[in-house]
Design a protein around this motif. Sequence first.
Motif, PDB file in Angstrom:
ATOM      1  N   SER A 266       0.844  -1.186   0.000  1.00  0.00           N
ATOM      2  CA  SER A 266       0.000   0.000   0.000  1.00  0.00           C
ATOM      3  C   SER A 266       0.883   1.242   0.000  1.00  0.00           C
ATOM      4  O   SER A 266       2.077   1.181   0.291  1.00  0.00           O
ATOM      5  N   THR A 402      -9.894  -2.544  10.104  1.00  0.00           N
ATOM      6  CA  THR A 402      -8.939  -3.555   9.629  1.00  0.00           C
ATOM      7  C   THR A 402      -9.425  -4.273   8.371  1.00  0.00           C
ATOM      8  O   THR A 402      -8.711  -4.306   7.359  1.00  0.00           O
ATOM      9  N   PRO A 403     -10.634  -4.874   8.363  1.00  0.00           N
ATOM     10  CA  PRO A 403     -11.065  -5.526   7.117  1.00  0.00           C
ATOM     11  C   PRO A 403     -11.335  -4.525   6.000  1.00  0.00           C
ATOM     12  O   PRO A 403     -11.109  -4.836   4.824  1.00  0.00           O
ATOM     13  N   ALA A 406      -8.039  -3.633   4.324  1.00  0.00           N
ATOM     14  CA  ALA A 406      -7.526  -4.790   3.580  1.00  0.00           C
ATOM     15  C   ALA A 406      -8.290  -4.991   2.275  1.00  0.00           C
ATOM     16  O   ALA A 406      -7.683  -5.275   1.223  1.00  0.00           O
ATOM     17  N   ASN A 407      -9.586  -4.842   2.299  1.00  0.00           N
ATOM     18  CA  ASN A 407     -10.382  -5.046   1.085  1.00  0.00           C
ATOM     19  C   ASN A 407     -10.259  -3.878   0.118  1.00  0.00           C
ATOM     20  O   ASN A 407     -10.318  -4.076  -1.102  1.00  0.00           O
ATOM     21  N   ALA A 409      -7.535  -2.307  -0.357  1.00  0.00           N
ATOM     22  CA  ALA A 409      -6.267  -2.571  -1.032  1.00  0.00           C
ATOM     23  C   ALA A 409      -6.483  -3.492  -2.239  1.00  0.00           C
ATOM     24  O   ALA A 409      -5.820  -3.345  -3.274  1.00  0.00           O
ATOM     25  N   LYS A 410      -7.428  -4.418  -2.119  1.00  0.00           N
ATOM     26  CA  LYS A 410      -7.746  -5.304  -3.243  1.00  0.00           C
ATOM     27  C   LYS A 410      -8.414  -4.528  -4.377  1.00  0.00           C
ATOM     28  O   LYS A 410      -8.156  -4.795  -5.555  1.00  0.00           O
ATOM     29  N   SER A 425     -16.522  -6.237   3.736  1.00  0.00           N
ATOM     30  CA  SER A 425     -15.908  -5.621   4.919  1.00  0.00           C
ATOM     31  C   SER A 425     -16.926  -5.489   6.047  1.00  0.00           C
ATOM     32  O   SER A 425     -16.609  -5.743   7.219  1.00  0.00           O
TER      33      SER A 425
END
Length: 439
Positions: A266, A402-403, A406-407, A409-410, A425
């Motif tokens: 990231s 947190t989720p 992370a998602n 970033a996808k 998320s």
Amino acid sequence: MGTTKRIPIVTGIGVAVALLAAACGAANDKEEPPAPGVSPKSYADEPAELVIFGAVGNTEEVWNERFGNALKQKFPNYKFTYIQGSAKNTLQNHIAAGQTVDLVHDSLGGMRTNIIDNGLNFDLAPLMKSHQIDASRFEKPVFDALSDKGKLYGFPLHDGGLVLYYNKDIFDKFGVEYPKNGMTWDEAIALGKRLTRFDGGVQYLGLGVSVNHMLTMNPYSLPFVSETTGKAAIDSDAYRKLVGKTILEPTEADGYRHYLIASNKSITNDNFMKDKHLAMFVMNFYLQLQPDFGTFDWGIVSLPVFGDLPGVGSQPYPNGLFVTSSSKYKDQGMEVLHFLVSDEFQMQLSRKGFIPVVKTKAVRDAYAQDTAFKDKQIVEALYANKPAAPMARSANEGLVLTPLAANLAKVMRGVMDLNTALRVSEEQANKALEEAVRK
């Protein structure tokens, strides 16, 4: 750029309301406030032993340099004991051992878990009334940030907020004009596309955003957790608009996504400060924690704004000092807080590069004058926007952040779409929130 504490951050109803509200349950409730025109009683000459817990984690040396030495000089009849918090020496452990704590130095991010959840929260409204503290001197949203359900639990000592940094060397290399205060997000994104290019074997990126900081201090004051349901509140059109514009659109420039896929990382502070391949970076403003600031030519402008929020920047993110409910020296604690937000002391902090929490122009104008960056035109950038209202906070918002990060970033790498990312998320966050409630 980073703050001095974790990001996962209080519904601020307003200091002015708190001042006028009838106080209840406080040690000083039986005292009548001074009559108009009568000076309040001073507790500066009454002895007190004040234990300060540094939940922020500053060493005693740092605490003394920033605050402690001035307090000892101002209050010679007070005995101050500073305790540095750490991963091993937490506030919870300190309380469990039956040890005293009168004042807690913490960031906005730790207010709920350290102060409220430990039962140390104490409404300062009665003390502000009896000590005749003029709330009109303060930047209201910054104080509101340390409130919860209309009750003010601490005074901010210095502030934080999102700004846009830029690397002048990259702009000069490609002959592109510098960014300006007051830009919209569309203007900043367009500028970033002109600087996202591959040159001399290096992939330059135009505009990067610290995802966690943007979500945590977003200008729309969108919360992570709904106050009414206790569930995640991120799968919404408002969140789609926020995330789509500030986090995703900058990565749509040619070459940007390829870089993210190839690096599998990231965008972080290192892209801007160390690698120096990022032209513009949206990040929390914190002058003291940037050892690389002296290694390149940088500038700063205000956070880009949304068209429907003209002149509105990010939410404030202050570090504060809290008087605990268990303290035997609440009036002396308020004397300490009152001094730390005085123009006299705020001027000292401002000159050292800490964003002041008072509205006094002379204090603001003195910002960073005792630092190597006094000619960076920082003051204009810091005050071009007004702060957004503090959002409703939850002790468990990290379970949502947190989720979500992370998602997202996808999505930035093109392996997930935004609608799916927000839905997944929220599902992951709600599962974690349910588990947290059961514990």
